[in-house]
Design an enzyme around this catalytic site. Structure first.
Site, short mmCIF file in Angstrom:
data_model
loop_
_atom_site.label_atom_id
_atom_site.label_comp_id
_atom_site.label_asym_id
_atom_site.label_seq_id
_atom_site.Cartn_x
_atom_site.Cartn_y
_atom_site.Cartn_z
N TYR A 1 0.82 -1.21 0.00
CA TYR A 1 0.00 0.00 0.00
C TYR A 1 0.85 1.27 0.00
CZ TYR A 1 -3.66 -3.30 1.53
OH TYR A 1 -4.52 -4.36 1.64
N HIS B 1 0.83 -11.91 1.36
CA HIS B 1 -0.25 -11.18 0.70
C HIS B 1 -0.91 -11.99 -0.44
CE1 HIS B 1 -1.51 -6.71 0.04
NE2 HIS B 1 -2.51 -7.51 -0.22
#
Length: 318
Positions: free
Chosen positions: A52, A115
């Site tokens: 992010y 992830h």
């Protein structure tokens, strides 16, 4: 409902409602403002990721919040972050965790996730290596055999830098393979779940194996279903449930997730929505069943980065 917690297979408590920190716009300061508002409202679970590229703003918000709220301690917060695809080599996994700690300005991470079940190659500066087609260069060996990556994750727990480990976007076959080699079982599997993608089989498998599901995109997506043009927010049954309950559609969808027994991770940069998404009602059995009927038989995935990765986690959905 906002104070509801679950117990991970480590014995640790995890707040059932987490605040997603992925910033759509990515404007400087947006994440800081959103996380500050979330903490002020009462969220104590923050869902972050190396990918992010805003962990520094999350960390600044946490630091400043704790400084002006002496009644709240670091241990009252539950902070999750994730290692990205090109950092699956054991030494890179450890670097990623330490780098996230530095950016988040914390001494430890409550939950550290892989992830995606995809390993990619990296450049010398630890950026993602892209092929001539502009897509990720896949590390086939580590993708097919995640054991070296998982061993590094386990060592992070043993070192104390990370309290719990888990995965995100993993399938049942991938989880079965991981469970065969894991000394420390994954505590969670963070996946896309909403009424257009209820993911019943995967959710059930996780529960059966002591893995807590976490729902990202729990409100569906702004995208339309490609085949029908329908949006989650436009579904007449879902809208009717919201209208008769006196709550927003978002609150109803989050309540549905909590009643199914997993973590929900709403995200927003709008202060009023950040607040309302934290105030989740108890869903009646009638309303729950109405949403279940909408979800029945659906399997529409909105988040698939196959065009970026050059690899599809769900080829059977083609």
């Amino acid at each position: 409902m906002a104070s509801k917690t679950y117990t991970l297979n480590t014995g640790a408590k995890i707040p059932a409602v987490g605040f997603g920190t992925f910033a759509n716009e990515g404007a400087k300061g947006e994440t800081y403002a959103a996380v500050t508002k979330a903490l002020d409202v009462g969220y104590r679970h923050l869902d972050c990721a190396w990918f992010y590229h805003n962990e520094d703003e999350v960390g600044d918000a946490v630091r400043d919040f704790l400084a002006r709220r002496p009644d709240v301690k670091r241990e009252d917060l539950f902070i999750c972050t994730k290692v990205w695809n090109h950092l699956h080599e054991p030494e890179d996994v450890k670097w990623s965790a330490k780098n996230s700690c530095e950016n988040l300005k914390v001494d430890y991470i409550d939950l550290f996730l892989v992830h995606w079940p995809i390993a990619a190659e990296k450049n010398s500066d630890r950026s993602v290596k892209l092929g001539p087609d502009g897509k990720y260069v896949i590390n086939q060996a580590l993708t097919e055999n995640p054991e070296p990556t998982w061993r590094a994750m386990e060592e992070l727990v043993e070192s104390g830098l990370v309290k719990a480990i888990g995965v995100s976007n993993w399938t049942i076959p991938g989880l079965k393979k991981l469970l065969q080699i894991a000394k420390i079982k994954p505590a969670v599997n963070q996946i896309e779940i909403h009424p257009f993608l209820p993911n019943e089989e995967l959710v059930a498998f996780c529960f059966e194996n002591g893995i807590l599901p976490e729902a990202y995109s729990p409100l569906g997506s702004q995208n339309q279903v490609p085949s029908t043009g329908e949006r989650v927010r436009d579904n007449p049954t879902l809208k009717a449930v919201a209208e008769r309950s006196g709550y927003s559609l978002a609150q109803i969808l989050l309540a549905w997730g909590l009643k199914r027994g997993y973590v929900v991770l709403p995200k927003s940069s709008t202060p009023s929505r950040i607040e309302s998404n934290f105030n989740i009602p108890e869903l009646s059995d009638e309303d729950f069943e109405a949403i279940q009927q909408v979800a029945k038989g659906r399997h529409t995935r909105f988040v698939n980065m196959k065009d970026t990765f050059g690899y599809n986690v769900w080829p059977e959905e083609e």
